[in-house]
Design an enzyme around this catalytic site. Structure first.
Site, PDB file in Angstrom:
ATOM      1  N   LYS A 141      30.338 -20.199  20.667  1.00 53.27           N
ATOM      2  CA  LYS A 141      30.731 -19.611  22.139  1.00 53.27           C
ATOM      3  C   LYS A 141      32.420 -19.606  22.081  1.00 53.27           C
ATOM      4  O   LYS A 141      33.038 -20.538  21.462  1.00 53.27           O
ATOM      5  CB  LYS A 141      30.503 -20.581  23.344  1.00 53.27           C
ATOM      6  N   ARG A 147      19.142 -31.638  15.915  1.00 54.65           N
ATOM      7  CA  ARG A 147      20.542 -31.259  15.648  1.00 54.65           C
ATOM      8  C   ARG A 147      21.272 -32.714  15.639  1.00 54.65           C
ATOM      9  O   ARG A 147      21.973 -33.151  14.880  1.00 54.65           O
ATOM     10  CB  ARG A 147      21.294 -30.607  16.812  1.00 54.65           C
ATOM     11  N   ARG A 172      23.065 -25.329  16.655  1.00 54.31           N
ATOM     12  CA  ARG A 172      22.832 -25.386  17.930  1.00 54.31           C
ATOM     13  C   ARG A 172      21.544 -24.316  18.315  1.00 54.31           C
ATOM     14  O   ARG A 172      21.433 -23.502  17.497  1.00 54.31           O
ATOM     15  CB  ARG A 172      23.804 -25.149  18.935  1.00 54.31           C
TER      16      ARG A 172
END
Length: 295
Positions: free
Chosen positions: A169, A238, A145
């Site tokens: 995250k 990605r 990412r």
């Protein structure tokens, strides 16, 4: 350190990646802020809370409901891709009739043109050109990412093992493979990198390269390679990583682990297999195809 606001990150992405006008961004902000006022933090709201938006929007015109739902679908898709959420709760939105759109896809020739341009620029070991090559090698070669890439710590760079340890995250760690070309590009960058005191692989002044700057670098390279800049972004690279691996026969569960998706349904939405490949697969592998060939 100031906490990252997923909504602000999403609005920045709209401005940089999609070139959204100020009025458009303001409209998205109003819709997202209005939803947050009704259900709380959009990055953590569960499906039950999201489903109550139907009642909150009951007096609105259908077109307004559709617009607000679209804004939220796009935000939730972004939140999943960037690791702010583990799930895409868009199905809980009122009047949801479509799944979120798949990202734009680069074909193999466009990827080759992009890398040819980056490799040519980096021949003289100019630091910024070498950095650009390392960035796109990591985006396309490892499927990181944008946020994971720009905030990559030096401690994550492998010495012998061909893997990065990436912490996404929520503190979710995963092992990400680094191919030979990506490893070589990363090594070249570390050799010319100016920022020995920084703990980040891609330093910028007192911190690290920003996501917005990464978008600008990727789009600038696309324009130089003769590809429409609006077709290319870190997210598109990605997505190309996932698409081309799937086309090459990668297992969906393996792809889920590589992309860092908590739910395989997210991987199924994120990936894309072109219809021509599916037709060819049926023609080559289905038992009836073998019978037809023998008749």
């Amino acid at each position: 350190m100031t906490p990252v606001d997923p909504v602000e990150e999403f609005l920045s992405m709209l401005a940089v990646e999609r070139g959204a006008a100020a009025n458009t961004i303001a409209a998205y902000r109003r819709d997202l802020d209005g939803a947050a006022d009704a259900i709380g933090d959009l990055a953590t709201a569960d499906r039950d809370r999201i489903s109550t938006l139907g009642e909150a929007w009951r007096d609105l015109a259908p077109a307004s409901v559709a617009r607000k739902a679209s804004a939220l679908r796009q935000f939730f898709g972004f939140a999943v891709d960037e690791g702010y959420r583990d799930d895409d709760p868009s199905e809980a939105l009122p009047s949801t009739s479509r799944r979120r759109n798949l990202p734009k896809v680069l074909d193999h020739s466009e990827v080759e043109a992009l890398f040819a341009c980056a490799q040519e620029d980096a021949q003289g070991d100019r630091p910024l050109a070498v950095r650009t090559l390392a960035l796109i090698e990591m985006l396309y070669g490892s499927g990181l990412r944008a946020t994971e890439l720009v905030s990559l710590p030096v401690s994550a760079v492998p010495r012998d093992a061909p893997f990065l340890t990436v912490t996404g995250k929520g503190g979710q760690a995963r092992m990400v493979p680094v191919g030979t070309k990506a490893s070589q590009a990363l090594s070249r960058w570390m050799a010319v990198r100016d920022g020995e005191r920084s703990s980040f692989v891609f330093p910028s002044r007192s911190s690290h390269l920003t996501r917005i700057r990464l978008y600008q670098i990727v789009k600038g390279l696309a324009a130089k390679a003769g590809i429409a800049p609006e077709k290319v972004s870190p997210h598109v690279l990605r997505h190309a990583f996932a698409t081309h691996l799937l086309e090459g026969g990668a297992d969906l569960r393996v792809l889920q682990a590589l992309l860092g998706h908590a739910d395989i349904a997210t991987t199924q939405i994120y990936t894309h297999v072109d219809s021509a490949r599916l037709v060819r697969l049926v023609n080559e592998r289905h038992p009836l195809a073998a019978r037809a060939a023998s008749d």
